[in-house]
Design a protein around this motif. Structure first.
Motif, short mmCIF file in Angstrom:
data_model
loop_
_atom_site.label_atom_id
_atom_site.label_comp_id
_atom_site.label_asym_id
_atom_site.label_seq_id
_atom_site.Cartn_x
_atom_site.Cartn_y
_atom_site.Cartn_z
N LEU A 1 0.83 -1.21 0.00
CA LEU A 1 0.00 0.00 0.00
C LEU A 1 0.86 1.25 0.00
N ALA A 2 1.99 1.21 0.71
CA ALA A 2 2.88 2.37 0.73
C ALA A 2 3.40 2.67 -0.67
N ALA A 3 3.77 1.63 -1.43
CA ALA A 3 4.26 1.83 -2.80
C ALA A 3 3.17 2.47 -3.67
N LEU A 4 1.93 2.01 -3.50
CA LEU A 4 0.82 2.58 -4.27
C LEU A 4 0.61 4.05 -3.93
N PHE A 5 0.66 4.40 -2.64
CA PHE A 5 0.45 5.80 -2.24
C PHE A 5 1.59 6.69 -2.75
N PHE A 6 2.81 6.16 -2.75
CA PHE A 6 3.91 6.94 -3.30
C PHE A 6 3.67 7.21 -4.78
N GLY A 7 3.18 6.22 -5.51
CA GLY A 7 2.88 6.42 -6.92
C GLY A 7 1.81 7.46 -7.14
N ILE A 8 0.74 7.39 -6.35
CA ILE A 8 -0.34 8.39 -6.45
C ILE A 8 0.20 9.78 -6.17
N GLY A 9 1.06 9.89 -5.14
CA GLY A 9 1.64 11.19 -4.82
C GLY A 9 2.51 11.72 -5.94
N ALA A 10 3.30 10.85 -6.57
CA ALA A 10 4.15 11.28 -7.67
C ALA A 10 3.33 11.78 -8.84
N GLY A 11 2.25 11.07 -9.18
CA GLY A 11 1.39 11.50 -10.27
C GLY A 11 0.75 12.85 -10.00
N ALA A 12 0.34 13.08 -8.74
CA ALA A 12 -0.27 14.36 -8.38
C ALA A 12 0.75 15.49 -8.50
#
Length: 399
Positions: A340-351
């Motif tokens: 889940l942490a990896a997914l949230f980092f990805g979402i943050g990078a896209g934002a």
């Protein structure tokens, strides 16, 4: 006189049959393979088993090892070895794990504070999976006192430095048009560094996650989908005419949201360090991230230079940009999960990348209106300064 041919509407049932037919044939083929096999008779060299040790919790009674079966088949934990000795253990709910099944293994072992320990789990097929405790220390319990301590740490790391960075707003308001352009370019530099850093940290966590969940892929999927999602929202809102002031305020909130997701990851790192007993590392991370994050407030305030925001707006931006660090510290300290942490980092990078795109469009628009080059030497120098400033402050965390 030729008569026009009247096109008949196709039968709805026929249309649905044509759509479903390939799926029915595919299901039939898979059923045949599952029943009769592929026809290739080869003996498997070794059983395929994958057991992930997600977390090792140290209690007064010993170790609690939380495991996940991410392999393709059922497996059974047959033996437990601690520091080279076989040891008794109890299993909740069972030593046999179905695929994607999880269990907690309680090992009553007299661990020694500060010493390293090695835990080996041997399956019924003889495969060995190893987990290590670098320096033994009791895992903090999720009580009210610890909850408040983590909240205060997240507040220090996130909300305070972002708020201090926003205090530069009155100073930046006195800049000329070229100066405002330079500040916007400086913001792009800050965000560019954060985007790269966020993706890199997400990939590092993704490689530690169970392989079946494709953690590194989740980083890129999350980044792409969050970027496109925010672009779609922007295109929907673009139908309504917004003043330059309102547009600037929206961009500031977007920047704060993207930075907030990045600070969520910083909180994860701090909470995980304290949960692992690395208090010295956790304290060092607090100091480093605090110095690192003060520059983020400048980037959040930059799009507001042509507006007259209220104190309430600044408070909301500080909480949005820094508040997620509190949540990250809770999660990292109590229930950390690499996937889940990896997914949230990805979402943050896209934002963050989407915000860079929006700010760059603002720079182009303002430069065109002023008849000035969009990539002037001042803008280029400011962008480079933003990257260098984030790089230097990041060294305080990684040193």
């Amino acid at each position: 006189m030729q008569t026009e041919k009247v096109m008949k509407k196709p039968n709805r049932a026929v249309v649905w049959l044509l759509g479903v037919l390939p799926l029915l044939l595919l299901a039939g083929m898979i059923s045949i393979i599952a029943t009769w096999g592929t026809g290739v008779k080869e003996q498997q060299a070794a059983p395929i088993e994958v057991l992930n040790m997600e977390r090792i919790v140290l209690t007064d009674d010993g170790f609690e090892v939380r495991v996940l079966n991410s392999g393709p088949k059922e497996l059974t934990v047959a033996q437990v070895v601690v520091d080279g000795s076989f040891w008794n253990a109890t299993y909740s709910p069972s030593p046999t794990l179905e695929r994607f099944g999880s269990a907690t293994i309680m090992i009553p072992y007299p661990w020694v504070e500060g010493d390293p320990h090695e835990i080996k789990l041997i399956t019924s097929n003889g495969l060995i999976f190893v987990g290590e405790v670098a320096a033994a220390i009791k895992t903090p319990a999720a009580d009210t006192n610890r909850f408040l301590q983590y909240s205060l740490i997240g507040f220090y790391v996130g909300v305070v430095p972002v708020g201090l960075g926003l205090l530069w707003y009155p100073f930046m308001r006195r800049f000329s048009t070229k100066g405002i352009q330079a500040v916007m370019a400086f913001t792009v530099g800050l965000l560019f560094f954060l985007a790269i850093d966020t993706i890199q940290e997400g990939i590092e966590l993704g490689t530690e996650a169970p392989g079946v969940f494709q953690g590194t892929g989740l980083v890129w999927f999350g980044a792409a989908l969050s970027f496109l999602f925010l672009i779609a929202i922007d295109q929907t809102k673009s139908k309504k005419a917004l003043s330059q002031i309102d547009a600037g305020k929206q961009v500031s909130f977007k920047i704060a949201g993207g930075i907030g997701l990045h600070n969520l990851g910083e909180g994860l790192a701090i909470g995980a360090a304290f949960a692992a007993g690395e208090a010295a590392l956790g304290s060092f991370l607090i100091i480093g991230f605090t110095l690192h994050n003060i520059t983020e407030g400048i980037g959040i305030a930059a799009p507001l230079l042509k507006a007259k925001p209220t104190l309430k707006t600044f408070l909301a931006l500080a909480v949005l940009g820094g508040g997620p660090a509190i949540i990250g510290t809770w999660v990292g300290g109590f229930v950390f999960n690499q996937t889940l942490a990896a997914l949230f980092f990805g979402i943050g990078a896209g934002a963050i990348v989407q915000v860079i795109y929006v700010i760059f469009k603002m720079i182009l628009r303002d430069a065109r209106a002023a008849g000035a080059p969009s990539v002037s030497w001042l803008n280029f120098s400011s962008l480079t300064l933003g990257i260098l400033m984030m790089y230097v402050t990041a060294l305080l965390v990684n040193f």
